[in-house]
Design a protein around this motif. Structure first.
Motif, PDB file in Angstrom:
ATOM      1  N   PHE A  58     -30.842  31.739   9.096  1.00 19.65           N
ATOM      2  CA  PHE A  58     -30.501  33.185   9.123  1.00 19.65           C
ATOM      3  C   PHE A  58     -29.346  33.731   8.486  1.00 19.65           C
ATOM      4  O   PHE A  58     -29.007  35.058   8.395  1.00 19.65           O
ATOM      5  CB  PHE A  58     -30.208  33.509  10.843  1.00 19.65           C
ATOM      6  CG  PHE A  58     -31.416  33.475  11.812  1.00 19.65           C
ATOM      7  CD1 PHE A  58     -32.738  33.189  11.070  1.00 19.65           C
ATOM      8  CD2 PHE A  58     -31.385  33.366  13.145  1.00 19.65           C
ATOM      9  CE1 PHE A  58     -33.637  33.363  12.070  1.00 19.65           C
ATOM     10  CE2 PHE A  58     -32.330  33.493  13.939  1.00 19.65           C
ATOM     11  CZ  PHE A  58     -33.603  33.306  13.421  1.00 19.65           C
ATOM     12  N   GLY A  59     -28.288  32.896   8.156  1.00 20.21           N
ATOM     13  CA  GLY A  59     -27.140  33.215   7.408  1.00 20.21           C
ATOM     14  C   GLY A  59     -25.964  33.024   8.198  1.00 20.21           C
ATOM     15  O   GLY A  59     -26.091  32.311   9.290  1.00 20.21           O
ATOM     16  N   ALA A  60     -24.817  33.350   7.528  1.00 24.84           N
ATOM     17  CA  ALA A  60     -23.483  32.648   8.024  1.00 24.84           C
ATOM     18  C   ALA A  60     -22.571  33.795   8.472  1.00 24.84           C
ATOM     19  O   ALA A  60     -21.417  33.513   8.820  1.00 24.84           O
ATOM     20  CB  ALA A  60     -22.862  32.007   6.751  1.00 24.84           C
ATOM     21  N   ASP A  61     -23.140  35.060   8.763  1.00 29.19           N
ATOM     22  CA  ASP A  61     -22.209  36.162   9.008  1.00 29.19           C
ATOM     23  C   ASP A  61     -22.076  36.293  10.323  1.00 29.19           C
ATOM     24  O   ASP A  61     -23.116  35.781  11.230  1.00 29.19           O
ATOM     25  CB  ASP A  61     -22.415  37.635   8.300  1.00 29.19           C
ATOM     26  CG  ASP A  61     -23.624  38.015   8.346  1.00 29.19           C
ATOM     27  OD1 ASP A  61     -24.543  37.460   8.972  1.00 29.19           O
ATOM     28  OD2 ASP A  61     -24.369  38.831   7.729  1.00 29.19           O
ATOM     29  N   ARG A  62     -21.449  37.380  10.974  1.00 27.44           N
ATOM     30  CA  ARG A  62     -21.184  37.501  12.445  1.00 27.44           C
ATOM     31  C   ARG A  62     -22.631  38.090  13.031  1.00 27.44           C
ATOM     32  O   ARG A  62     -23.325  37.538  14.109  1.00 27.44           O
ATOM     33  CB  ARG A  62     -20.170  38.557  12.763  1.00 27.44           C
ATOM     34  CG  ARG A  62     -20.250  38.475  14.339  1.00 27.44           C
ATOM     35  CD  ARG A  62     -18.933  39.431  14.829  1.00 27.44           C
ATOM     36  NE  ARG A  62     -17.625  38.815  13.999  1.00 27.44           N
ATOM     37  CZ  ARG A  62     -16.276  39.189  14.409  1.00 27.44           C
ATOM     38  NH1 ARG A  62     -16.140  40.130  15.511  1.00 27.44           N
ATOM     39  NH2 ARG A  62     -15.267  38.633  13.959  1.00 27.44           N
ATOM     40  N   GLU A  63     -23.315  38.735  12.200  1.00 25.73           N
ATOM     41  CA  GLU A  63     -24.821  39.443  12.623  1.00 25.73           C
ATOM     42  C   GLU A  63     -25.645  38.129  12.837  1.00 25.73           C
ATOM     43  O   GLU A  63     -26.490  38.194  13.912  1.00 25.73           O
ATOM     44  CB  GLU A  63     -25.315  40.399  11.736  1.00 25.73           C
ATOM     45  CG  GLU A  63     -26.439  41.234  12.130  1.00 25.73           C
ATOM     46  CD  GLU A  63     -26.315  42.116  13.362  1.00 25.73           C
ATOM     47  OE1 GLU A  63     -27.406  42.343  13.870  1.00 25.73           O
ATOM     48  OE2 GLU A  63     -25.026  42.319  13.431  1.00 25.73           O
ATOM     49  N   ALA A  64     -25.684  37.319  11.723  1.00 26.86           N
ATOM     50  CA  ALA A  64     -26.600  36.188  11.909  1.00 26.86           C
ATOM     51  C   ALA A  64     -26.340  35.259  13.215  1.00 26.86           C
ATOM     52  O   ALA A  64     -27.103  34.970  14.008  1.00 26.86           O
ATOM     53  CB  ALA A  64     -26.480  35.310  10.774  1.00 26.86           C
ATOM     54  N   GLU A  65     -24.792  34.925  13.540  1.00 26.70           N
ATOM     55  CA  GLU A  65     -24.603  34.375  14.390  1.00 26.70           C
ATOM     56  C   GLU A  65     -24.980  34.806  15.697  1.00 26.70           C
ATOM     57  O   GLU A  65     -25.447  34.246  16.856  1.00 26.70           O
ATOM     58  CB  GLU A  65     -23.146  33.865  14.538  1.00 26.70           C
ATOM     59  CG  GLU A  65     -22.804  33.000  15.732  1.00 26.70           C
ATOM     60  CD  GLU A  65     -21.459  32.211  15.318  1.00 26.70           C
ATOM     61  OE1 GLU A  65     -20.554  33.239  15.153  1.00 26.70           O
ATOM     62  OE2 GLU A  65     -21.263  31.240  15.124  1.00 26.70           O
ATOM     63  N   LEU A  66     -25.074  36.261  16.027  1.00 25.50           N
ATOM     64  CA  LEU A  66     -25.397  36.880  17.013  1.00 25.50           C
ATOM     65  C   LEU A  66     -26.962  36.733  17.307  1.00 25.50           C
ATOM     66  O   LEU A  66     -27.384  36.514  18.505  1.00 25.50           O
ATOM     67  CB  LEU A  66     -25.142  38.600  16.831  1.00 25.50           C
ATOM     68  CG  LEU A  66     -23.886  39.047  17.705  1.00 25.50           C
ATOM     69  CD1 LEU A  66     -23.650  40.431  16.919  1.00 25.50           C
ATOM     70  CD2 LEU A  66     -23.679  38.807  19.159  1.00 25.50           C
ATOM     71  N   ARG A  67     -27.697  36.854  16.207  1.00 19.10           N
ATOM     72  CA  ARG A  67     -29.242  36.555  16.043  1.00 19.10           C
ATOM     73  C   ARG A  67     -29.382  35.233  16.589  1.00 19.10           C
ATOM     74  O   ARG A  67     -30.197  34.934  17.528  1.00 19.10           O
ATOM     75  CB  ARG A  67     -29.754  36.852  14.877  1.00 19.10           C
ATOM     76  CG  ARG A  67     -31.088  36.717  14.912  1.00 19.10           C
ATOM     77  CD  ARG A  67     -32.014  36.988  13.370  1.00 19.10           C
ATOM     78  NE  ARG A  67     -33.152  36.878  13.402  1.00 19.10           N
ATOM     79  CZ  ARG A  67     -33.742  36.775  12.095  1.00 19.10           C
ATOM     80  NH1 ARG A  67     -33.214  36.679  10.829  1.00 19.10           N
ATOM     81  NH2 ARG A  67     -35.167  36.422  12.049  1.00 19.10           N
ATOM     82  N   GLU A  68     -28.766  34.190  16.036  1.00 18.89           N
ATOM     83  CA  GLU A  68     -28.823  32.792  16.408  1.00 18.89           C
ATOM     84  C   GLU A  68     -28.757  32.533  18.112  1.00 18.89           C
ATOM     85  O   GLU A  68     -29.495  32.014  18.741  1.00 18.89           O
ATOM     86  CB  GLU A  68     -28.034  31.832  15.593  1.00 18.89           C
ATOM     87  CG  GLU A  68     -28.398  32.013  14.164  1.00 18.89           C
ATOM     88  CD  GLU A  68     -27.131  31.193  13.529  1.00 18.89           C
ATOM     89  OE1 GLU A  68     -26.146  30.684  13.965  1.00 18.89           O
ATOM     90  OE2 GLU A  68     -27.689  31.032  12.229  1.00 18.89           O
ATOM     91  N   PHE A  69     -27.449  33.166  18.457  1.00 17.84           N
ATOM     92  CA  PHE A  69     -27.262  33.004  19.858  1.00 17.84           C
ATOM     93  C   PHE A  69     -28.093  33.724  20.728  1.00 17.84           C
ATOM     94  O   PHE A  69     -28.578  33.028  21.871  1.00 17.84           O
ATOM     95  CB  PHE A  69     -25.674  33.383  20.085  1.00 17.84           C
ATOM     96  CG  PHE A  69     -25.102  32.749  21.258  1.00 17.84           C
ATOM     97  CD1 PHE A  69     -25.470  31.481  21.876  1.00 17.84           C
ATOM     98  CD2 PHE A  69     -23.781  33.142  21.627  1.00 17.84           C
ATOM     99  CE1 PHE A  69     -25.171  30.952  23.016  1.00 17.84           C
ATOM    100  CE2 PHE A  69     -23.203  32.657  22.775  1.00 17.84           C
ATOM    101  CZ  PHE A  69     -23.779  31.641  23.469  1.00 17.84           C
ATOM    102  N   THR A  70     -28.519  34.814  20.476  1.00 17.54           N
ATOM    103  CA  THR A  70     -29.673  35.524  21.251  1.00 17.54           C
ATOM    104  C   THR A  70     -30.805  34.709  21.317  1.00 17.54           C
ATOM    105  O   THR A  70     -31.468  34.633  22.378  1.00 17.54           O
ATOM    106  CB  THR A  70     -29.709  36.950  20.715  1.00 17.54           C
ATOM    107  OG1 THR A  70     -28.487  37.617  20.719  1.00 17.54           O
ATOM    108  CG2 THR A  70     -30.787  37.664  21.340  1.00 17.54           C
ATOM    109  N   THR A  71     -31.242  34.230  20.146  1.00 20.45           N
ATOM    110  CA  THR A  71     -32.532  33.409  20.084  1.00 20.45           C
ATOM    111  C   THR A  71     -32.387  32.061  21.046  1.00 20.45           C
ATOM    112  O   THR A  71     -33.260  32.017  21.964  1.00 20.45           O
ATOM    113  CB  THR A  71     -32.797  32.925  18.716  1.00 20.45           C
ATOM    114  OG1 THR A  71     -32.763  34.147  18.092  1.00 20.45           O
ATOM    115  CG2 THR A  71     -34.165  32.180  18.543  1.00 20.45           C
TER     116      THR A  71
END
Length: 374
Positions: free
Chosen positions: A302-315
């Motif tokens: 997904f990537g390494a920025d904060r938006e990507a981490e939000l997406r990962e955690f949500t998933t």
């Protein structure tokens, strides 16, 4: 153009079969190499498969590759191991170098496209040198936000629940700070059996198996080079090396040594129960003269920025809720499982080609620096 499909099968059974077929090629270099299988868990025909051989003349060093610690991530790891055997073993001096390759440390998770074991345990939070030394309530950040991290009923509307979860996580980042949320994720937790990042209250069968392998290699070889393959973390289509602080080098030195751009170091205090931390602890306590390099290699999605981490955690959170509570609508279930696969085992050719190409670069860099490749 790489023949990418041959490396990335669709099922655990296909991946395992391809791994087992590597034995014949390996025996051309190591005639005494053997394949062992260890049944794991209650479900029929879930196995950890290991190909192992000592050096032909003198056990000076060993190459140790592992995959599938986080179930679904094992598909990419197995692809890398197959590529390694096809492309690199002829450059290794089998007279002084042993080999140990492990397929699917968490076979149940790989088979069912989940990160965790059948006991909901995140294996990489389950390794401790003293298994009884960790208090159950160690993760205060997690306990404070347990309503966020635990399943709370069926998924009714995935779009709404994903949006609500984004808002909750964003508030958590505001209230605790970005590092506070990352700490709650990274440390793991040992209180909530149905929660994400659960490290368990006892050692998993897979944990005991890997611990035994670590001890065997450290007691047999004066030099152990270990590469553990994972997916999701880091910049998209790039590899990131994640190294324990037991490695005395700083990030810049590791980048220079292995010619890598993406390097992260972590402390045993912030990440509990990690397998590489255990490897180093075992080495330092019982085999202090042995040279050990052990690290995770992550292929970013997904990537390494904060938006990507939000997406990962949500998933991660929603998939855990789906597993325990289910979904009212079939389309929501399918969407979420597809999102999970996009996070850990994307179907696109671009990502899969990047995995193989990035793995080649890092294998050549690390094994050349460690004087494994001729």
């Amino acid at each position: 153009m790489l023949q990418i499909d041959k490396y990335f099968p669709n099922t655990y059974e296909e991946s395992r079969n391809e791994f087992r077929q590597l034995l014949h090629k390996i025996q051309k270099k190591w005639p005494d190499a053997s394949l062992s299988t260890k049944s794991i868990g209650e479900e029929k025909d879930n196995t950890i498969d290991t190909i192992y051989s000592e050096a032909l003349n003198a056990n000076k060093q060993v190459v140790f590759l592992t995959s599938g610690e986080h179930g679904i991530e094992g598909y990419a790891g197995a692809a890398v191991i197959r590529m390694f055997v096809e492309k690199y073993i002829d450059q290794i001096d089998s007279s002084t170098t042993g080999i140990c390759l492990i397929h699917a440390l968490n076979p149940w998770g790989m088979k069912h496209y989940r990160r965790v074991t059948e006991n909901n345990v995140d294996l990489n939070r389950n390794y401790f040198y003293h298994p009884d030394s960790i208090p159950l309530d160690i993760n205060e950040n997690y306990a404070e936000e347990s309503n966020l991290f635990l399943p709370n009923g069926k998924i009714r509307d995935i779009k709404k629940e994903k949006t609500d979860l984004y808002h909750q996580l964003s508030r958590g980042m505001t209230d605790q700070g970005y590092e506070g949320v990352k700490k709650a994720k990274g440390m793991g937790q040992y209180e909530f059996k149905r929660g994400v990042y659960y490290g368990g209250t006892s050692e998993e069968e897979s944990t005991l198996y890997l611990k035994d392998e670590q001890r065997k290699l450290l007691s047999t070889f004066p030099k152990v080079i270990h590469m553990d393959w994972h997916t999701a973390l880091g910049p998209t289509n790039e590899v990131t090396i994640v190294v324990s602080e037991h490695d005395p080098r700083n990030e810049d030195e590791i980048k220079e040594d292995y010619q890598m751009q993406n390097v992260q170091k972590f402390t045993p205090q912030k990440v509990k129960g990690d397998s590489t931390n255990h490897f180093y602890k075992l080495k330092n306590e019982e085999f202090p003269e042995t040279h050990l390099f052990s690290a995770l290699f992550e292929f970013g999605t997904f990537g390494a920025d904060r938006e990507a981490e939000l997406r990962e955690f949500t998933t991660i959170l929603l998939e855990n809720q789906l597993y325990w509570e289910g979904a009212e609508r079939e389309q929501d279930r399918k969407w979420l499982l597809e999102e999970l696969r996009n996070m850990f085992y994307p179907p696109g050719a671009e990502w899969r080609e990047a995995v193989i190409k990035e793995a080649q670069l890092v294998i050549e860099s690390v094994l050349s620096k460690e004087k494994i490749l001729k």
